[in-house]
Motif scaffolding. Structure first.
Motif, short mmCIF file in Angstrom:
data_model
loop_
_atom_site.label_atom_id
_atom_site.label_comp_id
_atom_site.label_asym_id
_atom_site.label_seq_id
_atom_site.Cartn_x
_atom_site.Cartn_y
_atom_site.Cartn_z
N GLY A 23 23.04 13.42 82.10
CA GLY A 23 24.33 14.07 82.30
C GLY A 23 25.09 13.29 83.36
N ILE A 24 26.02 12.43 82.93
CA ILE A 24 26.59 11.48 83.88
C ILE A 24 27.48 12.19 84.88
N VAL B 208 14.71 1.05 70.11
CA VAL B 208 15.22 1.92 69.05
C VAL B 208 14.80 3.35 69.34
N PHE C 158 16.82 4.83 72.24
CA PHE C 158 18.19 5.17 71.88
C PHE C 158 18.23 6.35 70.91
N LEU C 159 17.21 6.42 70.02
CA LEU C 159 17.19 7.56 69.10
C LEU C 159 17.02 8.87 69.87
N LEU D 23 17.95 9.38 72.88
CA LEU D 23 19.25 9.62 73.53
C LEU D 23 20.23 10.29 72.56
N ILE D 24 20.30 9.75 71.34
CA ILE D 24 21.26 10.30 70.37
C ILE D 24 20.90 11.75 70.05
N ILE E 253 28.19 5.39 75.00
CA ILE E 253 26.79 4.98 75.13
C ILE E 253 26.05 5.18 73.81
N ILE F 174 20.42 -0.58 68.00
CA ILE F 174 19.43 -0.20 66.98
C ILE F 174 19.58 -1.11 65.76
N TYR G 17 30.22 9.51 76.74
CA TYR G 17 29.00 9.85 76.02
C TYR G 17 29.03 9.18 74.65
N PRO H 239 25.73 17.83 74.21
CA PRO H 239 26.71 16.74 74.25
C PRO H 239 27.05 16.26 75.65
N THR H 240 26.67 16.98 76.71
CA THR H 240 26.96 16.46 78.04
C THR H 240 25.68 16.13 78.80
N GLY H 241 24.63 15.80 78.08
CA GLY H 241 23.40 15.38 78.73
C GLY H 241 22.55 16.55 79.16
N VAL I 290 23.45 8.75 81.45
CA VAL I 290 24.10 9.56 80.42
C VAL I 290 23.12 10.60 79.89
N THR J 296 22.19 4.22 80.36
CA THR J 296 21.68 5.13 79.34
C THR J 296 20.98 6.32 79.99
N LEU K 92 30.83 14.48 70.67
CA LEU K 92 30.78 13.77 71.96
C LEU K 92 32.16 13.31 72.37
N LEU L 55 21.84 14.01 72.88
CA LEU L 55 23.28 14.22 73.00
C LEU L 55 23.85 15.04 71.84
N VAL L 56 23.18 14.97 70.68
CA VAL L 56 23.67 15.79 69.56
C VAL L 56 23.50 17.27 69.91
N PHE L 57 22.37 17.60 70.55
CA PHE L 57 22.15 19.00 70.88
C PHE L 57 22.75 19.42 72.21
#
Lengths: 361, 309
Positions: free
Chosen positions: B243-244, B283, B286-287, B289-290, A138, A146, A135, B297-299, B240, B237, A131, B293-295
Motif C-alpha cells: 500500500g504505497i 513471474v 508479479f502474479l 502482486l496482481i 506497477i 511476465i 497501482y 486495489p490499494t495494497g 505498492v 513493487t 486500479l 491488487l485485484v482484491f
C-alpha cells in the motif's frame, strides 16, 4: 500600363498564396516531397545506417502513438507497453520463419498481429480496471516483465520462442518475388532494403497519425478524455467506463502489435533482449517529452528521442577530442549521461512537453 | 522441511533489504505522489561508496579494526547518498512540484540514467567484489544454514525500521512529515516548513538506501553499476504491495515480497509439475502482486483511496 499589369500580377499571386486552401495544399506537397526525398539525402550525405535509424524512428513513432492512446488520451499510466510490441514481433516471427516452418504472407500476419496484441491488451486491462494511477503502473510493469520472462524461458519443455537466443531468419515483407529487404533498382534509382522499408513504415505511420487524429475527435476519444479528467464524473455522464478503458488498452496494444511485427520483419531477428523494461520507459519518455495527448507532439518527441542518442553516439568521441584533446570518458556512457541530462533539462524547461495538447492547459 | 526453512531465511534476508529500500519509495510517494525512479540508483551509489571506502581505508596502514573501517565506510556512504538525494530533489523534482504528474517521473528516469552512467564512468563496468572484512561463519538452525552476515542483516534492518517508526510517530519532525503527507498547504499554514520536510524525507530515504546497498552487496558479496535498477524495481513493487504511502505497509510488503520470491523459487517447479523452473520466480512475484491488487486495489495496508490518478 506595363507597371499596372505587373502590379496586378503580383497582387493575384499574393492572393493565390495567401488564400488558405492553396497555402495548405502547397505545404502538404512540399512536406510530401521532403519526406520522399529525405532518405536519398540522408543516404548520400551521412550514410546508409542513418536510413535504418530513420526506419526505427518511424517504428517508434507507431509505438508512441499507441501508448499515447492509453496514457495521453485515457490517462492510464502503462509501464509495460513494450509487451505488446513483443507480442506483435513474436507473432510475426512464429508465423513467418523456419521456427515452425510457417511462411504466411504479410497481409495475413498483420491482421493476426493486430488481433493477438489487442487480445493481450484486454487480458491486461480486464483485471486492472479497478486500479488507479500508480497501482496500475506497477501492474502493467509486472505484466511486461511476465511476458518477457515467458519469452525468455519458453524454450523448454516445448520449444516455442527459442529462449534467450531468439528467432532468426524471419521473412521480410515481400510482394510476389520482390523482397523488401533486398536492394532493388527501379527506373535507374537504387533503393536499399532500409530505403524501401522507409516508405512502407512512413505510409503506416501516416495512417496511424490519421487514425489517432480521427479517434481523438470521435465520441470514443472524448470519452477517453472524460475518463482521464474525472472517472466518476465520466461514469455519471453515462460513459461505460469499463468498456471504454478496455478499448483504450486494446487499441493501444494493437498499434504496438503492428509496430512489433514490422520490427521483426525489418530486423529479421527477434530476441527477448529487445523488449526490456527500459524500452517501455523510453517509449513513455517519447510520449511525455513530446507532449502527452497531442498526436503531433508525440511524433516530434519520438523523432527527437530516437535520433538524439544516435547523434550523441557519433559526436561523443570527436567532441572530447576537440575540447579536451583526447578521449577521457567512455563515449558510450557519456552518450547516456548527456541523454539523461537532456530528459531532465527538457522537462524542467517545458513541464507539459515540447508541443503540448491545447486541451490539457 | 529444512528446504522450506532455508528458503524462509533467504526470503527474510532479501525481504529486509527490500523493506529498507521500499521505505524510501513510500515516504517520497506519500508526500509528493512521485515514483522516485532514481531511488534504486541511490542504493547502488551507497554500495559502491562503501566498497571504495573499505578498500581505501584498508590500503593505509592505520590501526583501525575491521569494525571501525566498516562503520566509517557506512557513515560516509550515508553522507554521500543523503547529499546526492538532497540535490536531486532540489534540481530535478522541486521545480516540477506543480507540473503535470508525469513530468517529474520523466526527470526521475533521466536522473536514473544519469546516475547509472556516471557510476559506470567512476567505478567501471566490471563486477566489484565485497572485501572479506569478517570471516563468514555459518550456523546450523534445525537443518538450515544461516550465516552471521544474514543474522546481522535481519537484526540491523529490524532495528532501523523500529527507529524509523519511532521517529515518524513520536517526534516533532515525524508529526510534521505526517502532516505534510496529509496536506502540504494546510501543513504549511500550521507552521511546518514544507520544503525542509520534503528535503528531509529524501535525505532519510537515501540514508536507508545507503544502508540497504551495503547490506545487499555484503549478502551477495558483489556490487555492480546496474544493480540499483532491478533492486529499486522490486522495492517499488514491495511498496505498492504493502500500500504505497504507508510506512508499515512498505515493511510488510518488502518482507512478504522477499519471502514470496525465495519460496516461489524453491517450490515453483513442484507446483507446476516441472513446467516452470526457478527462472519464473519473478513471474510468480508479479502474479501475487496482481492477485493482491485485484482484491485489494490499494495494497495490503493502503486504507486511503489514491485519487491522484
Amino acid at each position: 500600363m506595363k507597371e499596372l499589369l505587373t502590379d496586378h500580377k503580383i497582387s493575384s499571386l499574393k492572393t493565390y498564396f495567401t488564400s488558405y486552401r492553396h497555402a495548405v495544399w502547397i505545404g502538404y506537397v512540399m512536406i510530401a516531397v521532403a519526406l520522399i526525398v529525405l532518405p536519398f539525402l540522408v543516404e548520400s550525405t551521412i550514410g546508409r545506417t542513418w536510413v535504418r535509424i530513420l526506419d526505427f524512428a518511424l517504428i517508434y513513432g507507431m509505438l508512441a502513438l499507441g501508448l499515447n492512446i492509453v496514457v495521453g488520451f485515457a490517462g492510464l499510466l502503462d509501464l509495460g507497453y513494450i509487451a505488446f510490441y513483443a507480442v506483435g514481433a513474436y507473432t510475426w516471427a512464429l508465423l513467418a520463419s523456419p521456427q515452425f516452418g510457417l511462411h504466411l504472407p504479410f497481409w495475413v500476419i498483420i491482421p493476426i498481429g493486430f488481433v493477438v496484441a489487442g487480445f493481450f491488451g484486454v487480458l491486461l486491462g480486464a483485471p486492472t480496471l479497478r486500479l488507479r494511477g500508480d497501482y496500475l503502473a506497477i501492474v502493467t510493469l509486472g505484466f511486461g516483465e511476465i511476458i518477457r520472462i515467458f519469452l525468455n524461458n519458453l524454450d523448454h519443455p516445448v520449444n516455442v520462442t527459442n529462449g534467450p537466443v531468439g528467432i532468426n531468419l524471419i521473412d521480410p515483407i515481400s510482394i510476389g518475388s520482390v523482397d523488401f529487404t533486398k536492394t532493388q533498382e527501379i527506373f535507374g534509382l537504387i533503393f536499399s532494403g532500409a530505403h524501401i522499408y522507409y516508405y512502407v513504415l512512413l505510409l503506416l505511420l501516416l495512417v496511424s497519425i490519421l487514425v489517432c487524429i480521427r479517434l481523438e475527435n470521435s465520441r470514443l476519444g472524448r470519452a477517453w478524455v472524460a475518463i482521464r479528467e474525472d472517472e466518476i464524473a465520466a461514469q455519471a455522464m453515462g460513459i461505460n467506463t469499463r468498456n471504454v478503458k478496455l478499448l483504450a488498452f486494446a487499441m493501444g496494444a494493437s498499434f504496438g502489435g503492428i509496430a512489433g511485427g514490422l520490427f521483426a520483419s525489418f530486423q529479421g531477428f527477434v530476441s527477448p533482449e529487445s523488449f526490456i523494461l527500459l524500452e517501455s520507459i523510453m517509449v513513455l519518455c517519447m510520449v511525455v517529452l513530446g507532449g502527452m495527448g497531442n498526436v503531433w507532439g508525440v511524433v516530434l518527441g519520438t523523432f527527437i528521442l530516437a535520433i538524439l542518442p544516435e547523434v550523441l553516439r557519433d559526436i561523443s568521441s570527436p567532441l572530447q577530442e576537440n575540447i579536451l584533446g583526447k578521449v577521457w570518458l567512455d563515449p558510450e556512457s557519456l552518450r547516456m549521461v548527456l541523454f539523461g541530462l537532456a530528459l531532465i533539462v527538457v522537462m524542467l524547461v517545458r513541464p507539459t512537453g515540447l508541443w503540448p495538447s491545447k486541451k490539457n492547459n | 522441511m529444512d528446504i522450506f526453512l532455508q528458503q524462509l531465511i533467504n526470503g527474510l534476508v532479501l525481504g529486509s533489504v527490500y523493506a529498507l529500500v521500499a521505505l524510501g519509495y513510500t515516504m517520497v510517494y506519500g508526500i509528493l505522489g512521485l515514483i522516485n525512479f532514481a531511488h534504486g540508483e541511490v542504493v547502488m551509489v551507497g554500495a559502491m561508496v562503501v566498497l571504495s571506502m573499505i578498500s581505501l581505508l584498508s590500503s593505509f596502514p592505520l590501526p583501525l579494526g575491521s569494525e571501525l573501517i566498516l562503520l566509517i565506510s557506512v557513515v560516509s556512504a550515508i553522507i554521500v547518498c543523503s547529499t546526492l538525494a538532497f540535490f536531486m530533489e532540489k534540481v530535478a523534482y522541486r521545480p516540477l512540484r506543480n507540473a503535470p504528474r508525469l513530468a517529474p517521473l520523466i526527470t526521475a528516469i533521466g536522473m536514473s540514467i544519469l546516475l547509472q552512467n556516471i557510476a559506470m564512468m567512476i567505478w567501471g563496468r566490471q563486477y566489484k567484489t565485497f572485501p572479506d572484512l569478517f570471516s563468514i561463519t555459518s550456523y546450523d538452525l534445525a537443518g538450515a544454514n544461516i550465516t552471521n552476515v544474514q543474522i546481522f542483516i535481519i537484526c540491523l534492518s529490524i532495528l532501523i525500521m523500529i527507529a524509523l517508526l519511532l521517529l515518524i510517530n513520536l517526534t516533532r519532525i515525524g508529526r510534521a512529515m505526517r502532516a505534510t503527507a496529509e496536506n502540504p498547504s494546510i501543513a504549511s499554514l500550521m507552521g511546518v516548513n514544507v520544503n525542509t520536510i520534503i528535503s528531509l524525507t529524501f535525505v532519510i530515504g537515501a540514508a536507508l538506501a545507503a544502508v540497504a546497498g551495503v547490506l545487499v552487496s555484503a549478502n551477495y558479496s558483489v556490487a555492480h553499476y546496474s544493480m540499483g535498477f532491478i533492486l529499486g524495481l522490486k522495492a517499488f513493487t514491495a511498496a505498492v504491495l504493502g500500500g504505497i504511502g504507508n510506512m508499515a505497509g512498505a515493511m510488510i510488503g518488502g518482507i512478504l515480497l522477499g519471502l514470496i520470491e525465495s519460496i516461489g523459487a524453491g517450490y515453483i517447479s513442484d507446483i507446476t509439475g516441472g513446467f516452470m523452473g526457478s527462472h519464473y520466480q519473478d513471474v510468480f512475484a508479479f502474479l501475487v502482486l496482481i492477485v493482491v491488487l485485484v482484491f485489494r486495489p490499494t495494497g495490503i495496508m493502503g486504507e486511503r483511496i489514491a485519487d491522484r490518478s
